[in-house]
Each structure stands twice: as structure tokens, then as C-alpha cells.
Design an enzyme around this catalytic site. Structure first.
Site, PDB file in Angstrom:
ATOM      1  N   ARG A 143       0.853  -1.182   0.000  1.00 29.69           N
ATOM      2  CA  ARG A 143       0.000   0.000   0.000  1.00 29.69           C
ATOM      3  C   ARG A 143       0.891   1.234   0.000  1.00 29.69           C
ATOM      4  O   ARG A 143       1.517   1.575   1.001  1.00 29.69           O
ATOM      5  CB  ARG A 143      -0.922  -0.006   1.227  1.00 29.69           C
ATOM      6  CG  ARG A 143      -1.962  -1.115   1.196  1.00 29.69           C
ATOM      7  CD  ARG A 143      -2.859  -1.042  -0.014  1.00 29.69           C
ATOM      8  NE  ARG A 143      -3.964  -1.992   0.036  1.00 29.69           N
ATOM      9  CZ  ARG A 143      -4.846  -2.143  -0.943  1.00 29.69           C
ATOM     10  NH1 ARG A 143      -4.742  -1.424  -2.060  1.00 29.69           N
ATOM     11  NH2 ARG A 143      -5.831  -3.012  -0.819  1.00 29.69           N
ATOM     12  N   ALA A 149     -11.028  -7.205  -0.520  1.00 33.21           N
ATOM     13  CA  ALA A 149     -11.843  -5.989  -0.507  1.00 33.21           C
ATOM     14  C   ALA A 149     -11.731  -5.300  -1.849  1.00 33.21           C
ATOM     15  O   ALA A 149     -10.798  -5.535  -2.620  1.00 33.21           O
ATOM     16  CB  ALA A 149     -11.387  -5.051   0.618  1.00 33.21           C
ATOM     17  N   GLU A 176     -15.032  -9.769  -5.521  1.00 31.08           N
ATOM     18  CA  GLU A 176     -13.705  -9.543  -4.948  1.00 31.08           C
ATOM     19  C   GLU A 176     -13.109 -10.832  -4.396  1.00 31.08           C
ATOM     20  O   GLU A 176     -11.907 -11.084  -4.543  1.00 31.08           O
ATOM     21  CB  GLU A 176     -13.779  -8.475  -3.849  1.00 31.08           C
ATOM     22  CG  GLU A 176     -14.127  -7.089  -4.358  1.00 31.08           C
ATOM     23  CD  GLU A 176     -13.128  -6.554  -5.368  1.00 31.08           C
ATOM     24  OE1 GLU A 176     -11.922  -6.892  -5.264  1.00 31.08           O
ATOM     25  OE2 GLU A 176     -13.547  -5.804  -6.272  1.00 31.08           O
ATOM     26  N   GLU A 205      -9.630 -12.006  -6.065  1.00 33.73           N
ATOM     27  CA  GLU A 205      -8.418 -11.922  -5.256  1.00 33.73           C
ATOM     28  C   GLU A 205      -7.961 -13.272  -4.714  1.00 33.73           C
ATOM     29  O   GLU A 205      -6.772 -13.458  -4.454  1.00 33.73           O
ATOM     30  CB  GLU A 205      -8.611 -10.930  -4.115  1.00 33.73           C
ATOM     31  CG  GLU A 205      -8.817  -9.503  -4.610  1.00 33.73           C
ATOM     32  CD  GLU A 205      -8.759  -8.469  -3.497  1.00 33.73           C
ATOM     33  OE1 GLU A 205      -8.755  -8.857  -2.313  1.00 33.73           O
ATOM     34  OE2 GLU A 205      -8.722  -7.274  -3.819  1.00 33.73           O
ATOM     35  N   GLU A 231      -1.273  -6.008  -7.276  1.00 37.55           N
ATOM     36  CA  GLU A 231      -1.744  -7.381  -7.096  1.00 37.55           C
ATOM     37  C   GLU A 231      -0.795  -8.417  -7.700  1.00 37.55           C
ATOM     38  O   GLU A 231      -0.914  -9.609  -7.415  1.00 37.55           O
ATOM     39  CB  GLU A 231      -3.142  -7.531  -7.696  1.00 37.55           C
ATOM     40  CG  GLU A 231      -4.208  -6.729  -6.940  1.00 37.55           C
ATOM     41  CD  GLU A 231      -5.567  -6.793  -7.585  1.00 37.55           C
ATOM     42  OE1 GLU A 231      -5.654  -7.293  -8.726  1.00 37.55           O
ATOM     43  OE2 GLU A 231      -6.534  -6.342  -6.965  1.00 37.55           O
TER      44      GLU A 231
END
Length: 208
Positions: A68, A80, A97, A101, A148
């Protein structure tokens, strides 16, 4: 006295949007205070988000580790993502999601809790779901990009996550709120007493 948040909107004399980004924007409102003074309030306008606390039969939570940039950290999080379309059904977004993910699907969905992440400076609302009855999803895996590409997945026991939260080792809002809400729900009326997956969400109304 009932402890409950209530809707209220103070008078806005003027508003402008000095910045518009790809997903969010910044708005400046001139708001009338109770004493009649007018002050400027800057805040981020956000489409809203969903998060999924996916709990398997071994009492482990599906978590992921992602870089992040704003906080310059890799954070452990739960799946999320944004509500891509105004009025989007949050359950459908959460299922998407979890699939994208983690390539996982779930049979049982409940609303764990609803939160405003930073109401002093952003209008983001997040609905956190509890997903149980996990299994591998069918079909092709989602093609990762950007942050990702470096995603790590794990399944961690609930007790270990609680320890990490209270030790100050886990910081992501949704994992902290989600895990502690799970523990609180178990200590209360139980997980089956949680709100249904399509419970109304006044912060982000949707069509069921």
C-alpha cells in the site's frame, strides 16, 4: 438512551470540486456551524467499498498481503474492493472480490458490520461481510496487475489475527474491524444471528 448514529445534514452555502481522480475526488464545502459561522471542509468523495472476512472450516481467515503505497507498507488484509457502479449490489461486489483476489466462493454470506473508515476527512463507507462454506471457485483465474502482481495469500487462525491486532502488528482497517467484530458476534448472539447478506445499507443504497 439509544446509542445509534443518525442522519443529519447541516446547511451548505457553497461547494466545489478542486480535484477529480480516477476513482475518487476532493470536495470543498462551506458549511454553516451551530453558531452561524461558515467554515470550509475539504474531504475525499469515495464510491464505497466492500470487504470479505472469509472463514473456513478450520477457523482460519483468508488473508492477503499487499503493498500500500500511501503508508509505504505491505499490509495483511482481507479481500476488498470498490463498488464500481453507483447503486451496485454490495453482495455481488463482495462475491466478485473474493473470486478475483482469492479464486474462492462461499455458500453462506452475512453482514458482519458497516463502517465509515475516516469520517472526518472521507465519506467512504465499507460493508464487511462474513463468508462461510468456502470452496475453490470454478473458471479462469483473474489476471492480476499493478500491486496485485505481488499478492500473497494465506489462511490464518482467528486467534492469531486477534493477537496481531491487539499487539499493533496488523493495521488495515477492514481486517481489524472484521476480526474483532467476528469475535464479538461469537460472544454475543452467535454468527447465525448476524444480519442477512442483503440487509439495507443506508450509506450506499442498492437494489436487492
Amino acid at each position: 438512551m439509544t446509542i445509534r448514529d443518525t442522519p443529519e445534514e447541516w446547511e451548505i452555502r457553497a461547494t466545489e470540486t478542486p480535484f477529480v481522480g480516477n476513482k475518487t475526488s476532493v470536495r470543498t464545502d462551506e458549511v454553516v456551524m451551530p453558531d452561524g459561522s461558515v467554515v470550509r471542509r475539504d474531504y475525499q468523495v469515495h464510491p464505497g467499498s466492500v470487504a470479505v472476512l472469509a472463514l473456513d472450516d478450520a477457523d482460519r481467515v483468508l488473508v492477503l498481503r499487499q503493498y500500500r503505497h500511501p503508508v509505504r507498507r505491505k499490509l495483511w488484509e482481507i479481500p476488498a474492493g470498490l463498488l464500481d457502479v453507483p447503486g451496485e449490489n454490495p453482495l455481488h461486489a463482495a462475491q466478485r472480490e473474493l473470486y478475483e483476489e482469492a479464486h474462492v466462493k462461499a455458500e453462506d454470506w452475512r453482514v458482519l458490520t458497516d463502517v465509515y473508515t475516516t469520517p472526518g476527512g472521507c465519506d467512504e463507507a465499507v460493508r464487511i461481510f462474513l463468508a462461510r462454506g468456502l470452496s475453490d471457485a470454478e473458471g479462469e483465474r483473474f489476471t492480476a496487475e499493478h500491486e496485485e502482481l505481488d499478492l500473497e495469500l494465506a489462511r490464518v487462525p482467528v486467534d492469531e489475527l486477534v493477537r496481531g491486532v491487539l499487539a499493533g502488528e496488523l493495521h488495515n482497517n477492514c481486517i481489524v474491524v472484521g476480526v474483532l467484530s467476528l469475535v464479538a458476534a461469537r460472544a454475543g448472539d452467535g454468527l447465525d444471528a448476524l444480519r442477512p447478506a442483503l440487509a439495507p445499507w443506508p450509506a450506499r443504497p442498492f437494489e436487492a
